[in-house]
Write an enzyme that holds these catalytic residues in place. Structure first.
Site, short mmCIF file in Angstrom:
data_model
loop_
_atom_site.label_atom_id
_atom_site.label_comp_id
_atom_site.label_asym_id
_atom_site.label_seq_id
_atom_site.Cartn_x
_atom_site.Cartn_y
_atom_site.Cartn_z
N ARG A 1 0.83 -1.21 0.00
CA ARG A 1 0.00 0.00 0.00
C ARG A 1 0.87 1.26 0.00
O ARG A 1 0.54 2.24 -0.63
CB ARG A 1 -0.89 -0.02 1.25
CG ARG A 1 -2.08 0.91 1.20
CD ARG A 1 -2.89 0.89 2.50
NE ARG A 1 -2.90 -0.34 3.24
CZ ARG A 1 -3.85 -1.27 3.21
NH1 ARG A 1 -4.91 -1.07 2.46
NH2 ARG A 1 -3.76 -2.37 3.93
N TYR A 2 1.95 1.22 0.75
CA TYR A 2 2.87 2.35 0.84
C TYR A 2 4.18 1.94 0.17
O TYR A 2 4.57 0.77 0.22
CB TYR A 2 3.17 2.68 2.31
CG TYR A 2 1.97 2.98 3.16
CD1 TYR A 2 1.41 4.25 3.19
CD2 TYR A 2 1.41 1.99 3.97
CE1 TYR A 2 0.32 4.53 3.99
CE2 TYR A 2 0.32 2.26 4.78
CZ TYR A 2 -0.22 3.53 4.79
OH TYR A 2 -1.30 3.80 5.58
N ARG B 1 7.07 -0.15 2.37
CA ARG B 1 6.77 -1.30 3.22
C ARG B 1 5.66 -2.16 2.63
O ARG B 1 4.79 -1.66 1.91
CB ARG B 1 6.40 -0.86 4.63
CG ARG B 1 5.27 0.14 4.72
CD ARG B 1 5.41 0.94 6.02
NE ARG B 1 4.34 1.87 6.25
CZ ARG B 1 4.33 3.13 5.80
NH1 ARG B 1 5.30 3.58 5.05
NH2 ARG B 1 3.33 3.94 6.08
N CYS C 1 -4.99 -17.76 14.22
CA CYS C 1 -4.58 -16.96 15.37
C CYS C 1 -4.76 -17.80 16.63
O CYS C 1 -5.52 -18.79 16.63
CB CYS C 1 -5.45 -15.71 15.51
SG CYS C 1 -5.43 -14.66 14.04
N CYS D 1 -10.54 -12.41 17.68
CA CYS D 1 -11.11 -11.20 18.25
C CYS D 1 -12.45 -10.93 17.55
O CYS D 1 -12.52 -11.00 16.32
CB CYS D 1 -10.16 -10.03 18.02
SG CYS D 1 -8.45 -10.47 18.47
N CYS E 1 -12.32 -8.33 14.73
CA CYS E 1 -11.18 -8.43 13.80
C CYS E 1 -11.51 -7.84 12.43
O CYS E 1 -12.52 -8.15 11.83
CB CYS E 1 -10.78 -9.89 13.63
SG CYS E 1 -9.45 -10.10 12.42
N ARG F 1 -9.95 -8.55 9.78
CA ARG F 1 -9.79 -9.58 8.75
C ARG F 1 -10.62 -10.80 9.10
O ARG F 1 -10.27 -11.93 8.77
CB ARG F 1 -8.31 -9.97 8.63
CG ARG F 1 -7.42 -8.86 8.14
CD ARG F 1 -6.17 -9.35 7.44
NE ARG F 1 -5.40 -8.21 6.98
CZ ARG F 1 -4.30 -7.75 7.58
NH1 ARG F 1 -3.80 -8.39 8.62
NH2 ARG F 1 -3.67 -6.69 7.12
N ASP G 1 -12.45 -0.74 12.78
CA ASP G 1 -12.71 -0.82 11.34
C ASP G 1 -14.14 -1.29 11.07
O ASP G 1 -14.78 -1.90 11.92
CB ASP G 1 -11.71 -1.79 10.69
CG ASP G 1 -10.30 -1.25 10.75
OD1 ASP G 1 -10.11 -0.08 10.38
OD2 ASP G 1 -9.39 -1.99 11.18
N ASP H 1 -8.04 3.62 9.63
CA ASP H 1 -7.75 3.07 8.30
C ASP H 1 -8.89 3.48 7.38
O ASP H 1 -10.05 3.09 7.60
CB ASP H 1 -7.63 1.54 8.37
CG ASP H 1 -6.19 1.11 8.57
OD1 ASP H 1 -5.40 1.23 7.62
OD2 ASP H 1 -5.86 0.68 9.68
N LYS I 1 -3.71 4.73 6.43
CA LYS I 1 -4.06 5.23 7.76
C LYS I 1 -4.00 6.75 7.78
O LYS I 1 -3.12 7.34 7.16
CB LYS I 1 -3.04 4.74 8.79
CG LYS I 1 -3.23 3.31 9.20
CD LYS I 1 -2.25 2.93 10.29
CE LYS I 1 -2.46 1.48 10.65
NZ LYS I 1 -2.32 0.57 9.49
S1 SF4 Z 1 -7.29 -8.97 15.29
FE1 SF4 Z 1 -7.75 -10.63 13.84
S2 SF4 Z 1 -5.76 -11.21 12.96
FE2 SF4 Z 1 -5.36 -10.07 14.88
S3 SF4 Z 1 -5.24 -11.66 16.50
FE3 SF4 Z 1 -7.35 -10.90 16.47
S4 SF4 Z 1 -8.39 -12.37 15.10
FE4 SF4 Z 1 -6.20 -12.60 14.70
#
Ligand code: SF4
Length: 365
Positions: free
Chosen positions: A96-97, A100, A109, A113, A116, A118, A279, A316, A323
């Site tokens: 994206r940048y 990096r 994971c 979360c 999350c 993603r 997000d 974001d 960002k």
């Molecule tokens: S935010 Fe998403 S990618 Fe990061 S640890 Fe939690 S579930 Fe996994």
């Protein structure tokens, strides 16, 4: 506090297991099964031990225990809320940048979360891990792009890789001359601190590049003695750490909780780096705050804690535009006219101190 069995040995992954351990009401089984069919669940023993099942507003539970509210998708929420796909030239890379890239190595994971960004891509049964051919293609892309100074390992959680595999990847990256920094984003030191053993730390250190570790944590309670020891082991090995947190309703959206979190990071030698605005991931509206509230909290932090404890509050921009810092602005223009020559307008500034008092700053200091 009535916490669950501290001897819990295995990660909880099914709604029925959460119910058995008093972490979700039995009456919600059918709805939680529907959530589980769409989004992965994982609550490690270390995280489960932090949850008070008797507290319906437990800030750790809100991060990891699924909710029926996740079945509600609001307008504007998107499966790829920060636009990774628009900047992915080859599988596993987000460029994206200029200087990096993100390198998404794994799709699993230690914990999942509930907010999350993603969430549509991580977890068992979602995108598969990179094949060896795709991995080589990603490494070739990084090698061919000499402007890439930093590679950010993310995913999924890169510390779910075996130390042996991680060491191979670190070595591959470090042999690329223009890659100077490898940054690893992880929740493992808090979610499963036992994984941070000597082998993992040896894998993180590599000749030819500097490693940084960014710890994701959202509440000071996540920084247990075991988590602090895991972070100390990383830092004692010469690897600097920064933090990233997400501003979450009912978890850390008050000044005292944010203050405790930022102080805990600094006490652990972890520099607060990012406080992300939530997000627009599907089914996460119940965990988001408003930008105005986030700015108010940042203003409160400015007065309460030292500069070492100040993260950047960032958003974001949906669509993959990167960002933007969205913290409060302390400086504004106060146009005035010179007393002698009104036609020559001069700019003076209004600057706000940590108490909210406004002061004028002259045009020619
Ligand atoms: S935010 Fe998403 S990618 Fe990061 S640890 Fe939690 S579930 Fe996994």
């Amino acid at each position: 506090m009535n916490r669950i069995d501290p001897k819990l040995a295995a990660t909880l992954r099914q709604p029925a297991e959460l119910i058995d351990h008093g972490l979700a009401p039995a009456s919600q089984l059918a709805d939680l099964e529907r959530v589980a069919a769409r989004y992965a669940i994982a609550v490690t023993p270390d995280i489960a031990a932090l949850i008070d099942p008797a507290d319906p507003n437990d800030p750790i539970a809100r991060q990891f225990i699924p909710s029926v509210q996740e079945l509600v998708q609001e307008a504007g929420e998107h499966a790829d809320p920060i636009g990774d796909d628009a900047h992915s030239p080859v599988a596993g890379i987000v460029h994206r940048y200029p200087d990096r890239v993100l390198f998404k190595l794994v799709h699993v994971c230690a914990v999942y979360c509930r907010f999350c960004f993603r969430r549509e891509m991580v977890g068992p049964g979602k995108a598969t891990a990179l094949s060896q051919a795709a991995y080589r293609c990603a490494i070739d892309y990084i090698r061919a792009h000499k402007e890439i100074w930093e590679v950010i390992l993310t995913g999924g959680d890169p510390l779910m890789l075996s130390p042996r595999r991680l060491a191979e990847i670190m070595a591959d990256l470090a042999t690329i001359d223009h890659v100077s920094v490898i940054r690893i984003h992880t929740r493992v030191p808090t979610a499963d601190p036992a994984r941070i053993n000597d082998e993992m730390i040896a894998a993180l250190r590599v000749k030819g590049a500097t490693t940084w570790v960014a710890l994701h944590a959202n509440h000071a309670r996540e920084l247990t003695e075991k988590a602090r020891a895991a972070c100390a082991a990383i830092i004692d090995a010469g690897i600097p750490m920064v933090s990233q947190s997400v501003l979450l309703r009912g978890v850390n959206d008050n000044a005292a909780t944010l203050e405790a979190l930022m102080r805990a990071f600094v006490e652990c030698r972890i520099k607060p780096y990012y406080l992300h605005h939530g997000d627009l991931a599907p089914g996460t509206a119940h965990l988001r705050t408003t930008l105005a509230h986030g700015q108010e909290l940042m203003r409160a932090l400015r007065g309460r804690v030292s500069g070492l404890c100040q993260p950047d509050y960032v958003l974001d921009i949906p669509g993959g535009h990167g960002k933007a810092p969205v913290g409060p602005n302390y400086l504004s223009q106060a146009n005035s006219f010179s007393q002698e020559r009104e036609e020559h307008a001069e700019t003076r500034y209004r600057v706000v101190d940590y108490c909210g008092d406004v002061h004028l700053y002259p045009p020619k200091p």
